[in-house]
Design an enzyme around this catalytic site. Structure first.
Site: not given
Ligand code: AMP
Ligand code: ZN
Length: 116
Positions: A7, A46, A99
């Protein structure tokens, strides 16, 4: 309640490398890319998990995929790509805000989990 990480990214409060944006979704580069192309596409509103989607979210859910189509074309992923929701604990979801991972630029295997 504290707004969640995605968010805050979608709202511009935490910096990100923006890839695409429309009325419903925001897309940005994954901070820890697993492939030459690794973009995350999130709803601006969200929604924690896929099972939290209801019929009134249909346009938002659809926009996650149509954004993937636009970005895949922009990145030249003409040989294919993967679009993945890691959902819940077994699905490996770490950030509790839906996501869509758009991953490409490499030949991928299947299944993406240890065999049982
Ligand atoms: P998941 O395991 O499907 O919840 O994926 C979360 C993803 O978010 C992972 O691939 C992380 O590398 C990515 N991630 C976490 N923090 C950030 C951030 N600040 N900016 C960009 N990607 C992020
Ligand atoms: Zn959110």
């Amino acid at each position: 309640m504290e707004p969640c990480l995605f968010c805050r990214i979608a709202g511009g409060e935490i910096p990100s490398e923006k890839v695409y944006e429309d009325e419903f979704v925001y897309a940005f580069e994954d901070i820890n890319p697993q492939a030459p192309v690794h973009v995350l596409i999130v709803p601006k509103r969200h929604i924690a998990r896929v099972e939290d989607l209801c019929h009134s979210d249909a346009e938002t859910a659809g926009r996650l995929l149509t954004a993937a189509a636009v970005i895949a074309k922009q990145r030249g992923l003409t040989n294919g790509f993967r679009a993945v929701f890691n959902n819940g604990a077994d699905g490996g979801q770490e950030v509790e805000h839906i996501h869509l991972h758009l991953i490409g630029g490499v030949k991928m295997g299947w299944p993406p989990f240890p065999s049982v």
